[in-house]
Design a protein around this motif. Structure first.
Motif, mmCIF file in Angstrom:
data_model
loop_
_atom_site.group_PDB
_atom_site.id
_atom_site.type_symbol
_atom_site.label_atom_id
_atom_site.label_comp_id
_atom_site.label_asym_id
_atom_site.label_seq_id
_atom_site.Cartn_x
_atom_site.Cartn_y
_atom_site.Cartn_z
ATOM 1 N N LYS A 192 -5.463 5.513 -12.405
ATOM 2 C CA LYS A 192 -6.089 4.231 -12.407
ATOM 3 C C LYS A 192 -5.292 3.365 -11.329
ATOM 4 N N LEU A 193 -3.983 3.514 -11.401
ATOM 5 C CA LEU A 193 -3.170 2.824 -10.493
ATOM 6 C C LEU A 193 -3.732 2.909 -8.833
ATOM 7 N N ARG A 194 -4.068 4.122 -8.694
ATOM 8 C CA ARG A 194 -4.510 4.464 -7.178
ATOM 9 C C ARG A 194 -5.830 3.634 -6.843
ATOM 10 N N ALA A 195 -6.652 3.652 -8.059
ATOM 11 C CA ALA A 195 -8.061 3.133 -7.928
ATOM 12 C C ALA A 195 -7.897 1.563 -7.671
ATOM 13 N N ILE A 212 -8.570 11.879 -3.617
ATOM 14 C CA ILE A 212 -7.887 11.300 -2.646
ATOM 15 C C ILE A 212 -6.350 11.149 -2.861
ATOM 16 N N THR A 213 -5.571 10.990 -1.818
ATOM 17 C CA THR A 213 -4.230 10.971 -1.668
ATOM 18 C C THR A 213 -3.731 9.460 -1.626
ATOM 19 N N ASP A 214 -2.451 9.031 -1.628
ATOM 20 C CA ASP A 214 -2.141 7.767 -1.563
ATOM 21 C C ASP A 214 -2.239 7.271 0.079
ATOM 22 N N LYS A 215 -1.838 8.458 0.886
ATOM 23 C CA LYS A 215 -2.135 8.173 2.167
ATOM 24 C C LYS A 215 -3.446 7.645 2.518
ATOM 25 N N GLU A 216 -4.347 8.225 1.828
ATOM 26 C CA GLU A 216 -5.805 8.274 2.322
ATOM 27 C C GLU A 216 -6.303 6.883 1.691
ATOM 28 N N VAL A 217 -5.619 6.328 0.885
ATOM 29 C CA VAL A 217 -6.154 4.780 0.377
ATOM 30 C C VAL A 217 -5.998 3.930 1.577
#
Ligand SMILES: *Cc1c(COP(=O)(O)O)cnc(C)c1O
Length: 480
Positions: free
Chosen positions: A376-379, A461-466
């Motif tokens: 959720k945090l990533r979204a 997806i990864t954090d980098k891909e965000v």
């Protein structure tokens, strides 16, 4: 007079004449640079194709004014794209926002660092691929994965081939050619593409004997079908679909007991082949390889790039003497895989020695095992980043919602893993248009469309891909 009329009727003549000539193009500095990098003949071919396409469009009336007609820099830029698409790096990295963890079209499993390290180590120069270092003589290329596979699954021996399809073919051909193999009607599945159990059985040279019905097969069905001609009982994990309701199949333990009684071999196509029980991460059950071994199946086949999350390959495990028989089948030479596969498989398998750390060491299990609050945090981070882009809010409505990540490749059919998604509704174009534009960006972003919304799954997806998705969106906003 007549000619004049013709000219007026065909304003295309002027447009055709406005196209740059090949001579002019070849003298252009940008083209000269392109030719320094790529073969001249190929660059010329691409330029000619662009010019021909444009001429055709003009002649067919699809291009009718100077505005639409490509000028010299447009022609060069189109040609450069075509040259790069043809001779450049084609297996380009993409961002998988589509939410399918083992996406066959996107290369199935994301490989671990351990797999990549092993691959680099074995392949940059020379390796002990098939040499015994003590004797200096030819060794067994399967020795690098054999102990690991036996340790992890409880089997006696193993063999690795190009994919699970080859594994099934090899087993059926070795033990069933010219004789009968019994299979339940409920297990005559198609796995996509050309893999259909009846076709594979036929090609292997075995004679398929179907028993039971689509939804129910009993042990007595197998028993009644056994004759002098029977060689083996085949069990297929119906990995990509699920029967609900009045349904029954014969379990592995029962089937192997019958086979032992009748002196037959059991072959099981397990498909995705999970090494560990993934219920530990709160995900639905997928049958495991060690359980199939415990249940007494003689030969078990599964893919290396499904739940194992390794390179494309097919793994056969089972009784030592049976594996030895398959090793000397002439098909083996055609099916065997090389050092890239075997080294990456070794690096992947080692991670399963310590299943507790898989979510830290293996990208596939990181995706499966990441808790909902982290997803959720990533979204939320992704949505914030997108909203901050100039012009985004004017073009696209955005919200965060829940959804289901699919395991993919026929694992966990009809059951997903809970996830959070970023959902986008473009204001001036269709969801289809936005998702196509995102796919055409660099790097390509794959999304899924549901309820007229373009969704990005934060689990795949990864954090980098965000961060990258922010760049992709910036590029795309100007085009939709
Ligand atoms: C995926 C699958 C296959 C095919 O495996 P590949 O490794 O893609 O060749 C065969 N049988 C079953 C049951 C499968 O799930």
């Amino acid at each position: 007079m007549l000619e004049d009329k013709k000219k007026k009727k065909n304003p295309g003549q002027k447009l055709l004449a406005s196209l740059p000539s090949m001579t002019v193009l070849l003298q252009n500095d940008e083209v000269v640079n392109l030719i320094a990098e790529y073969p001249e003949r190929y660059v010329q071919k691409c330029l000619r194709e662009i010019l021909d396409d444009t001429r055709q469009k003009i002649l067919k009336g699809k291009i009718t004014d100077a505005e639409q007609t490509p000028d010299i820099s447009d022609v060069i830029s189109l040609a450069r794209k075509r040259v790069k698409a043809g001779l450049g790096n084609k297996i380009m990295r993409v961002i998988n926002g589509a939410g399918v963890i083992l996406h066959t079209g996107l290369g199935r499993a994301a490989l671990s660092d351990s797999a990549l390290d092993a691959l680099t180590e074995a392949s940059t120069r020379y390796s002990l691929l098939a040499t015994d270092r003590d004797s200096g003589k030819r060794g067994d290329r399967f020795s690098h994965t054999d102990e690991l596979l036996c340790e992890l699954t409880g089997a006696e021996a193993s063999l690795v081939v190009n994919n699970n399809s080859a594994a099934v073919m090899l087993a059926l051909n070795t033990f069933g050619a010219g004789k009968e193999s019994i299979v339940s009607r409920g297990e005559l599945v198609e796995i996509g593409g050309a893999f259909r159990i009846p076709d594979v059985m036929e090609r292997s040279g075995t004679i398929m004997v179907e028993v039971g019905t689509t939804n129910k097969t009993h042990l007595r069905d197998y028993r009644n079908a056994i004759t002098e001609e029977t060689s083996l009982l085949l069990k297929v994990h119906t990995s990509n679909y699920r029967i609900e309701g009045f349904h029954g199949e014969v379990g592995e333990a029962e089937m192997s007991a019958l086979a032992r009684e009748k002196n037959l071999i059991t072959v099981m196509d397990l498909g995705s082949g999970a090494m560990v029980d993934i219920r530990r991460w709160g995900v639905a059950h997928e049958p495991t390889v060690p359980q199939a071994v415990k249940d007494g199946m003689d030969i078990i086949t599964f893919s290396g790039d499904k739940m194992l999350g390794g390179p494309q390959c097919g793994i056969l495990i089972g009784k030592k003497e049976l594996i030895a028989q398959m090793k000397v089948n002439p098909l083996m030479r055609a099916f065997r895989c090389g050092k890239l596969t075997l080294s990456a498989l070794n690096g992947t398998l080692r991670l399963f020695l310590n299943p507790d750390t898989l979510p830290q060491t293996h990208p596939v299990y990181e995706m499966i095992g990441t808790p909902m609050d982290v997803i959720k945090l990533r979204a939320q981070r992704l949505a914030r980043r997108l909203r901050a882009i100039e012009g985004f809010k004017e073009a696209i409505d955005i919200s965060i919602g829940t959804g289901l990540t699919e395991m993919g490749s026929g694992s966990l059919p009809a059951r997903g893993i809970a996830t959070h998604v970023v959902a986008m509704t473009p204001k001036a174009c269709s969801a289809e248009n936005l998702s196509t534009a995102l796919r055409q960006a660099t790097p390509p972003l794959f999304t899924r469309i549901e309820e007229e919304q373009v969704k990005i799954d934060a689990r795949t997806i990864t954090d980098k891909e965000v961060v990258w998705i922010g760049e992709v969106m910036r590029e795309v906003l100007g085009r939709i």
